[in-house]
Design a protein around this motif. Structure first.
Motif, PDB file in Angstrom:
ATOM      1  N   GLU A 196      -5.800 -24.761 -33.216  1.00  0.00           N
ATOM      2  CA  GLU A 196      -6.770 -25.856 -33.272  1.00  0.00           C
ATOM      3  C   GLU A 196      -6.467 -26.838 -34.389  1.00  0.00           C
ATOM      4  OE1 GLU A 196      -7.271 -22.845 -34.138  1.00  0.00           O
ATOM      5  OE2 GLU A 196      -8.405 -22.703 -35.988  1.00  0.00           O
TER       6      GLU A 196
ATOM      7  N   ARG B 210     -13.664 -31.033 -34.688  1.00  0.00           N
ATOM      8  CA  ARG B 210     -12.541 -30.105 -34.668  1.00  0.00           C
ATOM      9  C   ARG B 210     -11.312 -30.722 -33.985  1.00  0.00           C
ATOM     10  NH1 ARG B 210     -11.183 -25.794 -37.685  1.00  0.00           N
ATOM     11  NH2 ARG B 210     -13.072 -24.770 -38.359  1.00  0.00           N
ATOM     12  N   VAL B 211     -11.570 -31.433 -32.903  1.00  0.00           N
ATOM     13  CA  VAL B 211     -10.449 -32.038 -32.177  1.00  0.00           C
ATOM     14  C   VAL B 211      -9.767 -33.098 -33.031  1.00  0.00           C
ATOM     15  CG1 VAL B 211      -9.859 -33.510 -30.200  1.00  0.00           C
ATOM     16  CG2 VAL B 211     -11.353 -31.544 -29.879  1.00  0.00           C
ATOM     17  N   GLU B 212     -10.569 -33.837 -33.802  1.00  0.00           N
ATOM     18  CA  GLU B 212      -9.985 -34.922 -34.609  1.00  0.00           C
ATOM     19  C   GLU B 212      -9.432 -34.427 -35.947  1.00  0.00           C
ATOM     20  OE1 GLU B 212      -9.410 -37.881 -33.557  1.00  0.00           O
ATOM     21  OE2 GLU B 212     -10.500 -37.700 -31.674  1.00  0.00           O
TER      22      GLU B 212
ATOM     23  N   LEU C 254      -3.302 -27.779 -35.125  1.00  0.00           N
ATOM     24  CA  LEU C 254      -2.000 -28.423 -34.893  1.00  0.00           C
ATOM     25  C   LEU C 254      -2.184 -29.901 -34.571  1.00  0.00           C
ATOM     26  CD1 LEU C 254       0.009 -25.838 -32.740  1.00  0.00           C
ATOM     27  CD2 LEU C 254       0.374 -26.453 -35.136  1.00  0.00           C
ATOM     28  N   TYR C 255      -1.416 -30.701 -35.270  1.00  0.00           N
ATOM     29  CA  TYR C 255      -1.406 -32.140 -35.021  1.00  0.00           C
ATOM     30  C   TYR C 255      -0.608 -32.408 -33.745  1.00  0.00           C
ATOM     31  CZ  TYR C 255      -0.436 -37.114 -35.817  1.00  0.00           C
ATOM     32  OH  TYR C 255      -0.323 -38.465 -35.685  1.00  0.00           O
TER      33      TYR C 255
ATOM     34  N   PHE D 222       1.362 -31.498 -17.808  1.00  0.00           N
ATOM     35  CA  PHE D 222       0.905 -31.041 -16.494  1.00  0.00           C
ATOM     36  C   PHE D 222       1.598 -31.817 -15.374  1.00  0.00           C
ATOM     37  CE2 PHE D 222      -3.414 -28.764 -17.071  1.00  0.00           C
ATOM     38  CZ  PHE D 222      -2.905 -28.071 -18.151  1.00  0.00           C
TER      39      PHE D 222
ATOM     40  N   PHE E 248      -3.089 -33.883 -41.225  1.00  0.00           N
ATOM     41  CA  PHE E 248      -1.728 -34.415 -41.242  1.00  0.00           C
ATOM     42  C   PHE E 248      -1.584 -35.464 -42.337  1.00  0.00           C
ATOM     43  CE2 PHE E 248       1.337 -37.572 -39.271  1.00  0.00           C
ATOM     44  CZ  PHE E 248       2.471 -36.912 -39.690  1.00  0.00           C
TER      45      PHE E 248
ATOM     46  N   TYR F 114       4.004 -40.472 -32.895  1.00  0.00           N
ATOM     47  CA  TYR F 114       2.734 -40.005 -33.465  1.00  0.00           C
ATOM     48  C   TYR F 114       2.891 -39.609 -34.930  1.00  0.00           C
ATOM     49  CZ  TYR F 114      -0.023 -39.903 -29.154  1.00  0.00           C
ATOM     50  OH  TYR F 114      -0.738 -40.262 -28.044  1.00  0.00           O
TER      51      TYR F 114
ATOM     52  N   GLY G 210      -1.784 -34.166 -20.186  1.00  0.00           N
ATOM     53  CA  GLY G 210      -1.476 -34.896 -18.957  1.00  0.00           C
ATOM     54  C   GLY G 210       0.020 -34.961 -18.719  1.00  0.00           C
TER      55      GLY G 210
ATOM     56  N   MET H 143      -4.304 -35.790 -27.406  1.00  0.00           N
ATOM     57  CA  MET H 143      -4.195 -34.479 -26.765  1.00  0.00           C
ATOM     58  C   MET H 143      -4.368 -34.590 -25.248  1.00  0.00           C
ATOM     59  SD  MET H 143      -3.293 -32.471 -29.039  1.00  0.00           S
ATOM     60  CE  MET H 143      -3.340 -30.989 -28.050  1.00  0.00           C
ATOM     61  N   LEU H 144      -5.236 -35.506 -24.856  1.00  0.00           N
ATOM     62  CA  LEU H 144      -5.387 -35.737 -23.404  1.00  0.00           C
ATOM     63  C   LEU H 144      -4.045 -36.193 -22.816  1.00  0.00           C
ATOM     64  CD1 LEU H 144      -7.736 -35.651 -21.353  1.00  0.00           C
ATOM     65  CD2 LEU H 144      -7.990 -38.113 -21.677  1.00  0.00           C
TER      66      LEU H 144
ATOM     67  N   PRO I 141      -7.062 -32.382 -36.966  1.00  0.00           N
ATOM     68  CA  PRO I 141      -5.625 -32.334 -37.289  1.00  0.00           C
ATOM     69  C   PRO I 141      -5.051 -33.658 -37.788  1.00  0.00           C
ATOM     70  CG  PRO I 141      -6.047 -31.157 -35.259  1.00  0.00           C
ATOM     71  CD  PRO I 141      -7.327 -31.849 -35.617  1.00  0.00           C
ATOM     72  N   LYS I 142      -5.610 -34.775 -37.317  1.00  0.00           N
ATOM     73  CA  LYS I 142      -5.004 -36.037 -37.756  1.00  0.00           C
ATOM     74  C   LYS I 142      -5.292 -36.285 -39.236  1.00  0.00           C
ATOM     75  CE  LYS I 142      -8.659 -39.332 -36.406  1.00  0.00           C
ATOM     76  NZ  LYS I 142      -9.076 -40.312 -35.398  1.00  0.00           N
TER      77      LYS I 142
ATOM     78  N   ILE J  80      -4.023 -41.580 -36.845  1.00  0.00           N
ATOM     79  CA  ILE J  80      -3.981 -42.209 -35.524  1.00  0.00           C
ATOM     80  C   ILE J  80      -5.413 -42.483 -35.051  1.00  0.00           C
ATOM     81  CG2 ILE J  80      -1.791 -41.207 -34.832  1.00  0.00           C
ATOM     82  CD1 ILE J  80      -3.421 -39.145 -33.177  1.00  0.00           C
ATOM     83  N   TYR J  81      -5.518 -43.355 -34.070  1.00  0.00           N
ATOM     84  CA  TYR J  81      -6.841 -43.797 -33.629  1.00  0.00           C
ATOM     85  C   TYR J  81      -7.663 -42.626 -33.099  1.00  0.00           C
ATOM     86  CZ  TYR J  81     -10.379 -46.212 -30.865  1.00  0.00           C
ATOM     87  OH  TYR J  81     -11.563 -46.629 -30.344  1.00  0.00           O
ATOM     88  N   SER J  82      -7.109 -41.845 -32.213  1.00  0.00           N
ATOM     89  CA  SER J  82      -7.887 -40.754 -31.629  1.00  0.00           C
ATOM     90  C   SER J  82      -6.978 -39.565 -31.346  1.00  0.00           C
ATOM     91  CB  SER J  82      -8.546 -41.201 -30.321  1.00  0.00           C
ATOM     92  OG  SER J  82      -9.021 -40.080 -29.594  1.00  0.00           O
ATOM     93  N   HIS J  83      -7.299 -38.456 -31.987  1.00  0.00           N
ATOM     94  CA  HIS J  83      -6.538 -37.245 -31.696  1.00  0.00           C
ATOM     95  C   HIS J  83      -6.921 -36.691 -30.325  1.00  0.00           C
ATOM     96  CE1 HIS J  83      -4.801 -33.159 -32.501  1.00  0.00           C
ATOM     97  NE2 HIS J  83      -3.879 -33.937 -33.029  1.00  0.00           N
ATOM     98  N   PHE J  84      -8.150 -36.960 -29.934  1.00  0.00           N
ATOM     99  CA  PHE J  84      -8.603 -36.533 -28.599  1.00  0.00           C
ATOM    100  C   PHE J  84      -7.749 -37.183 -27.510  1.00  0.00           C
ATOM    101  CE2 PHE J  84     -11.208 -38.047 -24.987  1.00  0.00           C
ATOM    102  CZ  PHE J  84     -11.378 -36.841 -24.322  1.00  0.00           C
TER     103      PHE J  84
ATOM    104  N   TYR K  79      -7.236 -24.447 -26.138  1.00  0.00           N
ATOM    105  CA  TYR K  79      -5.847 -24.899 -26.246  1.00  0.00           C
ATOM    106  C   TYR K  79      -4.896 -23.833 -25.697  1.00  0.00           C
ATOM    107  CZ  TYR K  79      -6.924 -29.030 -29.071  1.00  0.00           C
ATOM    108  OH  TYR K  79      -7.371 -30.243 -29.506  1.00  0.00           O
TER     109      TYR K  79
ATOM    110  N   PHE L 176     -12.581 -31.249 -20.906  1.00  0.00           N
ATOM    111  CA  PHE L 176     -12.174 -31.559 -22.277  1.00  0.00           C
ATOM    112  C   PHE L 176     -12.952 -32.776 -22.791  1.00  0.00           C
ATOM    113  CE2 PHE L 176      -8.409 -32.959 -25.106  1.00  0.00           C
ATOM    114  CZ  PHE L 176      -8.886 -32.208 -26.175  1.00  0.00           C
TER     115      PHE L 176
ATOM    116  N   PHE M  50      -6.224 -31.148 -12.372  1.00  0.00           N
ATOM    117  CA  PHE M  50      -5.997 -31.932 -13.579  1.00  0.00           C
ATOM    118  C   PHE M  50      -7.261 -32.677 -13.999  1.00  0.00           C
ATOM    119  CE2 PHE M  50      -4.922 -35.936 -15.656  1.00  0.00           C
ATOM    120  CZ  PHE M  50      -4.353 -35.422 -16.804  1.00  0.00           C
TER     121      PHE M  50
ATOM    122  N   TYR N 176     -15.870 -32.918 -25.719  1.00  0.00           N
ATOM    123  CA  TYR N 176     -15.626 -33.821 -26.848  1.00  0.00           C
ATOM    124  C   TYR N 176     -16.814 -34.761 -27.065  1.00  0.00           C
ATOM    125  CZ  TYR N 176     -13.201 -37.420 -29.614  1.00  0.00           C
ATOM    126  OH  TYR N 176     -12.835 -38.317 -30.586  1.00  0.00           O
TER     127      TYR N 176
ATOM    128  N   ILE O  42      -1.986 -41.715 -17.344  1.00  0.00           N
ATOM    129  CA  ILE O  42      -1.899 -40.985 -18.620  1.00  0.00           C
ATOM    130  C   ILE O  42      -1.141 -41.811 -19.656  1.00  0.00           C
ATOM    131  CG2 ILE O  42      -0.860 -38.943 -19.719  1.00  0.00           C
ATOM    132  CD1 ILE O  42      -3.385 -38.390 -18.105  1.00  0.00           C
TER     133      ILE O  42
END
Lengths: 63, 886
Positions: free
Chosen positions: B166, A30-32, B168-169, B252, A38, B226, B249, B244-245, A34-35, B237-241, B486, A17, A10, A21, B285
């Motif tokens: 990639e 790219r990671v950000e 997807l929200y 998993f 949306f 969300y 988490g 996703m983490l 989608p928000k 939102i503040y951080s999509h990263f 992803y 990741f 994990f 980033y 997490i």
């Protein structure tokens, strides 16, 4: 032993990741992305609702 | 009043074409609220019976059945419908495409509510159920639930596949994850335990207990949070990263948590440690997720104005608390304190009624506000919010404190009923907390259905689109790489789920099978048909929700219940009955602890034999009285009598081979326990009693007397307690008996085998000493001696007719004493003196339920009087009559 595998797996995945980033702006964007997409979708939906044009099903969506 | 009443949105043509299926949002929202109110009523009734155990009497279904209906109603009825309502609103907006089919949606609605909820409730209330936590609906309903989840996947997943992974929200990810993983995990917890026995089945059950929350409820609740937070604040939102983490988490680690519901059990320690570790990691997490969600609300204020956001915001707070609670209570030592207590009940209410319910309300309210031509009463919704916050907080704090109090009492040597007594005040507060909670839900219902009196003010949210321009950056290779990562992560998530099933289900199953093969006595002792029927009754009435059947590998359990349970003890348990809560004591060794007659009276009228008991009464198993049991009662008692029997027959000689066959530390802990059954009420042979200090004060003993003895012996010790008429032999009328302290100490410490008089080893020496004084204070036995002339005649008659049982010296130790047809030890006249009247009555009529025969037709009146005088003269004649005798 198995517990260690879980923790390490994990953490490795999470670290990979996070590193991608942090190190590559392209990945970050790219990671950000989608928000923001949306927010656009929400804005579009509510704009259409306000105008009395709720987004409709596409022809292919019909039953 | 608020409303959206644009006429253009009301035409049927327009409605038919809408991207968002308003009809299904409404239908599921209303179904959610109705099932919520019904489930809450079940919860209130269950709660009230803790305080008023006879509340409702025969007019209500039994406590266990209502408990089943409550939990399934909250999870599947309320939350299931609330989530579906939200999905019909959110999926088209998240994906840009409509759900698969409106007709499919109508079918799913009908299936969920009329083929799952209604029959599920009807069946569990009728006694057709599974004794499995969060899986109480019977197998036939489980199959329908699985079909419903398949339909839900068909309905909601395809719209997401039209755009790249990639893009997807995070809410989309949670929705996909919930639908896919629930479909995989539901059969594991609802079906597998029916086919895998004992602790191994419990391992699978444990996976589901956690996956129901972790892979069904939590992801969909987080999808709502969300969604609603950025939709109402107008900012991304503040951080999509970070989101996703958190998503990866959660998916998993959550499946690996399950076994933390069975810490310190017989399930292999490797599986337990994995679950504990995953629980700690999950706490980390959750902190990441909550931080991100809180930062996403920045500027909205501590108590946001928007009502949907307000519920979402409080849901985030509840999520943080409940998750940290979960991590802490997985800690082994903390778990040994709080597990089985109301702490866990508080925790589960915080998860389902706090975090998930507030998220569900946020989702429904947000979607409802955007339906065409609906109105809602915002004031009512605000009141609902505050009432629910107050009510749920009160309930959770109350149960948490109650749990710690119960755990501390169980860690010590306090009698079990002390924990029941200590819990009463907390249970009253818990029931009272239902008032604001119920009012809150009623206001929520009427708030959403409120009449519109004004035109729409509606949704005026300034959306921030800053950053959208980033959509084009990143180079041509980034999107495919991210898509691939992803995809890999998705496959890894599924891999981790499979790993969790293997680690926490299959590997423990094999280990437990091996332990069973090497340690079990040859040839399992099968249950009789009556015992099997009794087991079904035990299961359907929810007995396992108050009585565990697992002695854990902890010092407290070892001292209170005896040798910890070995794997083979549950090898015939389909499904397992390990249980996750102890309101009453563990029953793994219930067999041979109390007489069957006591059990019958206890089932018919629990408080008649245990005044402090809160166990539900089961008069429906009797034809009006405990001495007229129906087959159900006899079957249930037969099953209870079978618990622990096989181990008892093997203990200790039969276990020599097993002991030699293992070097497992915990198995040896079980083999080397000082006694197999440490139940403090279990009777033991006379003679080995605690030496009590003398004399005890009656002051301290009165309370013990009231709590423990009045049910049989009555307030004044006259043997006329509520249960007396149903017991044979009848409880002793203590006013007609005089005991030496040493005999009373012996009786209290060892019980009277063969009667309903249990041992009272759980009372402290000081309490026992006081109780001895209380019992002696009831005696009205005359101390005058009889005529000396009658003694020779009495001695002669005694020697001829009585000595073979009562002994030559009258000490109850005659040569026939240990081979009596009813194995109750004869009276020891050297330490017990009866009144003349009582003696004559017994001699004349015998004692029903014992081997004492009537002698009225075999001895003349003068002989009987002489015998009475003779045996009374023996009182105090023993050379060694014990300590502190009077």
């Amino acid at each position: 032993m198995i517990s260690a595998v879980i923790v390490i797996s994990f953490l490795v995945l999470a670290a990979a990741f996070a590193l991608a980033y942090l190190l590559w702006p392209g990945v970050r964007a790219r990671v950000e992305r989608p928000k923001y997409l949306f927010q656009q979708q929400l804005a579009l939906y509510e704009e259409q609702c306000r105008n009395g044009q709720q987004p409709a099903r596409e022809p292919g969506d019909e039953d | 009043m608020q409303s959206n009443s644009d006429p253009s949105l009301q035409s049927s043509t327009a409605a038919d074409q809408q991207l968002v299926e308003g009809l299904l949002v409404r239908a599921h929202s209303l179904a959610a609220l109705i099932t919520l109110l019904i489930a809450v009523v079940f919860g209130i009734l269950v709660s009230l019976q803790f305080v008023l155990p006879d509340f409702g009497g025969d007019s209500l279904p039994s406590w266990g059945r209502m408990r089943y209906a409550h939990t399934q109603g909250i999870m599947l009825g309320w939350l299931g419908n609330a989530f579906l309502a939200f999905l019909y609103h959110a999926v088209p907006i998240l994906s840009g495409r409509a759900v698969t089919s409106r007709n499919l949606g109508l079918s799913l609605f009908a299936l969920w509510n009329f083929a799952v909820m209604l029959p599920g409730w009807a069946l569990v209330l009728a006694g057709v159920s599974q004794p499995l936590e969060w899986a109480e609906f019977p197998l036939v309903v489980d199959v329908v639930v699985i079909v419903a989840f398949v339909l839900a996947a068909i309905q909601f997943l395809p719209p997401f596949f039209s755009r790249g992974f990639e893009n997807l929200y995070v809410s989309s990810w949670y929705i996909i994850g919930a639908l896919v993983f629930t479909l995989m995990s539901y059969p594991m917890g609802n079906i597998v335990p029916e086919f895998v026995p004992g602790a191994a089945g419990a391992a699978f059950s444990g996976l589901w207990i956690h996956d129901a929350v972790g892979l069904f409820v939590t992801p969909l609740a987080l999808a709502i949070l969300y969604y609603v937070i950025p939709a109402t604040t107008g900012r991304p939102i503040y951080s999509h990263f970070l989101s996703m983490l958190g998503f990866w988490g959660l998916f998993f680690l959550y499946p690996l948590n399950g076994i933390h519901h069975y810490i310190n059990s017989v399930i292999p320690m490797g599986a337990q440690l994995t679950a504990i570790l995953a629980s700690f990691l999950l706490g980390v997490i959750v902190v990441i997720v909550v931080t991100n969600l809180m930062l996403s609300q920045r500027g909205a204020g501590l108590i946001p104005r928007d009502i949907a956001l307000r519920f979402a915001s409080m849901s985030v707070v509840f999520y943080l608390i409940v998750s940290l609670q979960g991590s802490v209570q997985a800690d082994m030592s903390f778990n040994s304190l709080t597990h089985f207590t109301d702490w866990v009940i508080g925790h589960s209410h915080l998860a389902m009624l706090g975090f998930a319910t507030f998220a569900g309300i946020a989702g429904i309210v947000h979607a409802w506000q955007r339906l065409p031509a609906v109105s809602y009463n915002e004031l009512a919704l605000h009141w609902a919010y505050w009432l629910l916050v107050v009510g749920i907080s009160l309930m959770v704090v109350d149960l948490t404190v109650a749990g710690i109090a119960q755990g501390q009492l169980w860690q010590g040597d306090a009698p079990w009923l002390e924990s029941v007594r200590a819990s009463q005040a907390y249970w009253i507060v818990r029931s009272l907390s239902a008032i604001p909670i119920t009012l809150g839900f009623v206001l929520l219902f009427f708030g959403l259905l409120g009449n519109s009196k004004e035109a729409a003010t509606s949704l005026k949210i300034e959306r921030s689109t800053a950053g959208v321009e980033l959509a084009g950056v990143g180079g041509s290779g980034v999107a495919p790489a991210l898509r691939m990562s992803y995809l890999v992560a998705s496959l890894a998530g599924i891999g981790f789920f499979v790993l969790s099933v293997a680690l926490l289900g299959v590997i423990p199953l094999r280990a437990l099978q091996q332990q069973t093969a090497s340690l079990a006595p040859a040839g399992p002792l099968l249950l009789t048909p009556s015992e099997l029927r009794g087991r079904d009754i035990y299961a359907r009435e929810g007995c396992a929700y108050c009585h565990t059947q697992q002695v854990r590998y902890t010092e407290a359990d070892l001292a209170r219940f005896g040798a910890p349970s070995l794997a083979w003890e549950g090898r015939l348990d389909y499904p397992h009955m390990l249980g996750t809560r102890r309101i009453g004591p563990d029953l793994a060794r219930a067999g041979n602890t109390r007489p069957a007659q006591w059990h019958l009276v206890h089932l018919f009228a629990p408080r008649s034999v245990v005044p402090l008991s809160i166990m539900p009464a089961y008069p429906q198993f009797f034809s009006g009285a405990p001495d007229r049991p129906r087959r159900e009662a006899l079957d249930l008692v037969a099953y209870i009598e079978s618990l622990g029997r096989e181990r008892e027959l093997a203990w200790p000689d039969g276990e020599v081979a097993g002991r030699a066959a293992t070097d497992d530390e915990r198995a040896l802990m079980s083999f080397n326990a000082p006694e197999l059954n440490a139940h403090p009420a279990r009777t033991r042979p006379r003679g080995n009693a605690l030496v009590l200090e003398s004399p005890g004060s009656t002051v301290g003993g009165v309370d013990s007397w009231q709590s423990n003895c009045t049910g049989c012996h009555g307030e004044q010790g006259r043997g006329d307690g509520p249960a007396a008429a149903w017991l044979q032999p009848s409880p002793v009328d203590l006013s007609q008996h005089q005991y030496q302290s040493s005999l009373l100490a012996d009786i209290l410490w060892n019980g009277v085998h063969g009667t309903s008089m249990p041992a009272w080893r759980e009372l402290s020496p000081a309490e026992l000493s006081s109780l001895v004084s209380v019992v002696q204070s009831f005696s009205e036995v005359e101390t005058t001696a009889g005529s000396p002339q009658s003694l020779p005649l009495g001695a002669e008659a005694y020697a001829s007719h009585c000595a073979e049982c009562h002994g030559d010296n009258g000490d109850g130790n005659g040569f026939a004493a240990d081979s009596l047809p009813i194995p109750i030890w004869p009276t020891d006249f050297t330490r017990e003196r009866l009144s003349v009247a009582e003696s004559l009555r017994i001699l004349q009529n015998g004692v029903e339920g014992t081997s004492m025969a009537p002698w009225g037709d075999r001895l003349s009146e003068s002989e009987m009087v002489a015998v009475v005088h003779y045996v009374r003269s023996l009182y105090g004649s023993a050379l060694n009559s014990g300590v502190a005798d009077d």
